[in-house]
Scaffold this motif. Sequence first.
Motif, mmCIF file in Angstrom:
data_model
loop_
_atom_site.group_PDB
_atom_site.id
_atom_site.type_symbol
_atom_site.label_atom_id
_atom_site.label_comp_id
_atom_site.label_asym_id
_atom_site.label_seq_id
_atom_site.Cartn_x
_atom_site.Cartn_y
_atom_site.Cartn_z
ATOM 1 N N VAL A 652 -80.446 -56.884 2.017
ATOM 2 C CA VAL A 652 -80.312 -57.717 0.823
ATOM 3 C C VAL A 652 -81.508 -57.507 -0.106
ATOM 4 N N VAL A 653 -82.705 -57.451 0.465
ATOM 5 C CA VAL A 653 -83.915 -57.244 -0.337
ATOM 6 C C VAL A 653 -83.907 -55.865 -0.983
ATOM 7 N N LYS A 654 -83.545 -54.834 -0.215
ATOM 8 C CA LYS A 654 -83.474 -53.477 -0.780
ATOM 9 C C LYS A 654 -82.497 -53.429 -1.957
ATOM 10 N N HIS A 655 -81.342 -54.068 -1.767
ATOM 11 C CA HIS A 655 -80.325 -54.058 -2.812
ATOM 12 C C HIS A 655 -80.816 -54.806 -4.050
ATOM 13 N N ASP A 682 -67.969 -50.849 -6.788
ATOM 14 C CA ASP A 682 -68.307 -51.299 -8.129
ATOM 15 C C ASP A 682 -69.707 -51.883 -8.216
ATOM 16 N N PHE A 683 -70.364 -52.102 -7.070
ATOM 17 C CA PHE A 683 -71.731 -52.639 -7.162
ATOM 18 C C PHE A 683 -72.700 -52.023 -6.153
ATOM 19 N N LEU A 684 -72.220 -51.306 -5.138
ATOM 20 C CA LEU A 684 -73.145 -50.636 -4.230
ATOM 21 C C LEU A 684 -73.679 -49.378 -4.906
ATOM 22 N N PRO A 685 -74.989 -49.176 -4.907
ATOM 23 C CA PRO A 685 -75.594 -48.080 -5.687
ATOM 24 C C PRO A 685 -75.504 -46.722 -5.000
ATOM 25 N N TYR A 686 -74.411 -46.039 -5.181
ATOM 26 C CA TYR A 686 -74.262 -44.668 -4.683
ATOM 27 C C TYR A 686 -74.603 -43.685 -5.794
ATOM 28 N N ARG A 687 -75.331 -42.655 -5.442
ATOM 29 C CA ARG A 687 -75.643 -41.584 -6.387
ATOM 30 C C ARG A 687 -75.214 -40.257 -5.774
ATOM 31 N N PRO A 691 -76.016 -43.166 -0.460
ATOM 32 C CA PRO A 691 -76.305 -44.590 -0.618
ATOM 33 C C PRO A 691 -77.788 -44.848 -0.851
ATOM 34 N N LEU A 692 -78.105 -46.066 -1.206
ATOM 35 C CA LEU A 692 -79.490 -46.487 -1.353
ATOM 36 C C LEU A 692 -80.160 -46.471 0.016
ATOM 37 N N PRO A 693 -81.265 -45.747 0.183
ATOM 38 C CA PRO A 693 -81.946 -45.732 1.490
ATOM 39 C C PRO A 693 -82.337 -47.142 1.917
ATOM 40 N N GLY A 694 -81.929 -47.507 3.132
ATOM 41 C CA GLY A 694 -82.270 -48.824 3.649
ATOM 42 C C GLY A 694 -81.380 -49.942 3.155
ATOM 43 N N GLY A 695 -80.436 -49.640 2.263
ATOM 44 C CA GLY A 695 -79.548 -50.668 1.738
ATOM 45 C C GLY A 695 -78.185 -50.627 2.401
#
Length: 746
Positions: A652-655, A682-687, A691-695
Motif C-alpha cells: 500500500v505504501v509503495k503504491h 486502470d490503476f495499477l502502475p504497469y510500464r 509492475p511497480l517493484p515492491g507494489g
Amino acid sequence: MSELFDAVDALVASRSALPPPEERKRLRTAHGLTIDEVAAALKVRRATVSGWESGKTEPRPPEREAYARLLEKLAELYPATSAAEAVAQAAPVAAPAAFTSTPVSARAQALSQGPAPETAAMAAHESTRTTPVAAAPATAPRGVRTTRPSSASRRPAARKAAPADTPQGGADPRFENGPLAVIDVTDGQVRAYCVGGLLLDVPAKSLPALVDWTLREARLGQPKLSGPGKDADPLLVLTGAALERYGLPTALTEEERLAGRLPEGHKVIKQLVRAQWQLTKRGFGPWARIYRPAHGSERACVQLCIPAWNALDTRHWGEAGQLPAAELARLLGTYASRVMTPRGSPAVTGLELMTALHPPTRASEPDADGKRHSAHNPGSLGKDPVDCAPCEAPDGHPLLADLPRFHVRGPAEKLFEEAYDWARPLTDDECLHRHLVGIDVNMAFAAGANGLIVGLGAPTHVQAPAFDPKLPGSWLVDLSHVGLSRVRSGKEWVGLEGALLPSPFTPKGERPQGPAWYATPTVAYAVELGYDVAPIEAWVRYENGRYLDGWYNRLRDAYLATMADLGVAADLSPEDFLAAMEGYRQRDPQLATVVSAIKATVKGGLGKLRERPRGEGWRPGEPWRALSRATWRPDIRAAVISRTRVNMHRKVVKHAAFTGQYPVAVLSDCAVYAVDGTSPLDFLPYREGRPLPGGFRLGVNPGLVKWEGTQSVLWGEGVREQFQAPELNLARYIKDGTVTGQDNGE
C-alpha cells in the motif's frame, strides 16, 4: 614427504564425491535441516548452499570436503530409492477417466500410461478406453476392475505437481491403488472407486471385514512426506448406500450431531469391539479412525470419511458430498495427491501437514549395541507441548487463572496480532471517481509464512532487550511515535498523506496509544520505516527456524498446479491473467472445489495453532484438549498474521508513494481503491508489462493479486448512508455488492 601427502590429501578433498543436486536437497530435508542450519555449520552464506542444491554452483575446498561428509552421513540415515523407483516416481501418469465395470480376471501390474489433456475440463468429456493388462502375481487381491485411458499426449515435465487424478503410490506396491477409495453400492455389489479410473470389487459383508480388506488387500495409502515421518493411513469415503449396507445411519440424530459421534452402544461399534478394533477418543463420527495398537513400525489403521454426516463442510468443499462416487474419488484424490490424504476438516489437515513434513522424532545414531532409538527431529516442534508466554495466551488460558474474573487485558498485557479490518470515509476527490475496485492477494497467509523464522521451543523472558529482527518472539514496545507522513521506502524517504493510510501496527488501523505487545515482524517493520524502537521487555525464542517453509511450498505447488489445470498459468501477462480468471470455476467445478479446499487448508491450519476450547464443561482457567499438542503455538500464528499484515501495508505504501492513490478499505487480504476505470489495470502502475517493484502485481502466485470486484462509488456511499456507517468496510462486499443486515450484526 609429509608435504607431498598433504598435497595429495588436498587434491582428493578438492574432488570429494558429491551426489547430484536434487539428492543433496532430499537428504537435507529428510533430516529436517534448513538451508540456514547447513550454511551456519559450514560457515557459508545461505545463497551458497542454495546454489549447491540447485546445481548452479559447486562447493570448493575446504567446504567441499565437509559438505561431502555431511551428505555421506545423511545418506546412511536416509538411503535413496532405487533407480527403478526414481523413474517410476517421475513418470507421467494418467489423466482423469470415467469409471466403468469391465471385469478383469487378475490384478493389473502393467497399466498403460494415460493421456494428460491440457486441461482437466477437456478430460471430463473424453470417452473411456479399456487397456490390456498383464497377469497378476499370486498374491493379488480379489475382484479387481480397472479402466485407464491409453497412452497419448503427456503434460510438460515442468509441472510441479501431478495432474488431477494421479494414481498414488508410484513405485511403492503397498499403495499402488492410491490414497483413498469411495465405497458405494450399485446393483447390490459393493465397489471401491479409486483415483485414476480404478474400480475394485469389495467382498466385505461387515464394517470390521471392510477394515480388514482395506489393510490386507486394497493396497491403499500414501507414502510419508518426510524421511522420519509415517505413511498416511488409507481413507475410505462411505456413501449413503454404503452406510446402509454396513448398518450405519444415513444421518445423525440431533443428539448425535451435537456429540459428534455415534453412541458407544451402537451395534456397529460392538461389531468392531468384538473384532478387536478400537476407535480414537473422538469416537465414531464424521471422521472416524479405526485401529489396532501398532507393533513396532507396523500400523493397522483405517480412516473413514462420511459425507452424509457433514464430514465435507460445504463452506470449504461445496457440494462435494453430493457428488457421485466416481467424481468424489477424483476430487478427493486430487487433493490427497497434491496436499495430503485428508485427516479431517481442511483445518485439521493443514495442521497435520505441518507435522507430516516435520515429524517430531527420528531414529537416533546407533548406540553401543547397534540399536537406534527415538530422538528429537531437528527443525520440528518436538513431541511435547511448551507453554506460551503470558502475553501470547488467549483469554481463559491456565496461565491467566490468577487474573480477576472480569479483568480485560489491554495492549500492554495481550499480544493482539490479527488481520486488517480498516476503512475510512472517501475524500472529496475520491467521490468524484466513478468506481471502487477491489484487489485480493492470492494465498496471502501462505505467502506470509514463506521464509518466516518462527520459534521452535519455549520462550525466554528478557528485560530491556535490544531488538533483533531475526529473533522470533513477542516484544513490549511503544510504537506510538511512528508516523506515516514521512517514511523510509527502500533507501529513500518519502512523504505521504498519513491520515489516508491505516497504521501497520493494529488490526483496525488505529495509531497505537502507548506500549503494546507485538510479534517480531511488526516491530521489524517499524525499523524498516525508519524509526528507532526500544523494547521494554520481550519473550523470545532462541531455538528457531523456518518451520513453515516446506508447508508453504507444498500448498503453493498444489494451488498452482490446480489453477493451471483450470487454465490459469503462472506465466501469463496481466491482461491474459485477468481473462483466464474470468469464469475459471465453471471450467471444472470439481477442481475449483479443490482450490477452495487448499485455501481453507492454509487459513484453517494456521488457525489451529491457537485452537480455543470447544464443547460444554470447560471453565476459564482450566486447560483444554488442544493445549496438549506440541502444535498448539499461538506465537507462530501471530507471527504469520503479523507478517501478512505488514506485507499488505508495504505494498500500500509503495503504491501510494508512486501513484498518490490510497486505499479506502482493507479487509485481511483485500484492498479497495476509488478510480475511474473498472479493472485493476486502470490503476495499477504497469510500464511495458512490468509492475511497480515492491507494489501490487497481477498474477496467480501466492502474494500476487487478482481482481476481487468492482462497484460504483455511488453504491459505496449509498450503502454507508443506508446503514449510517461512514466507515463501513466496503472491502467485505466489493465482490458482488450484496450487503445484508446480518453482515452488519443486525
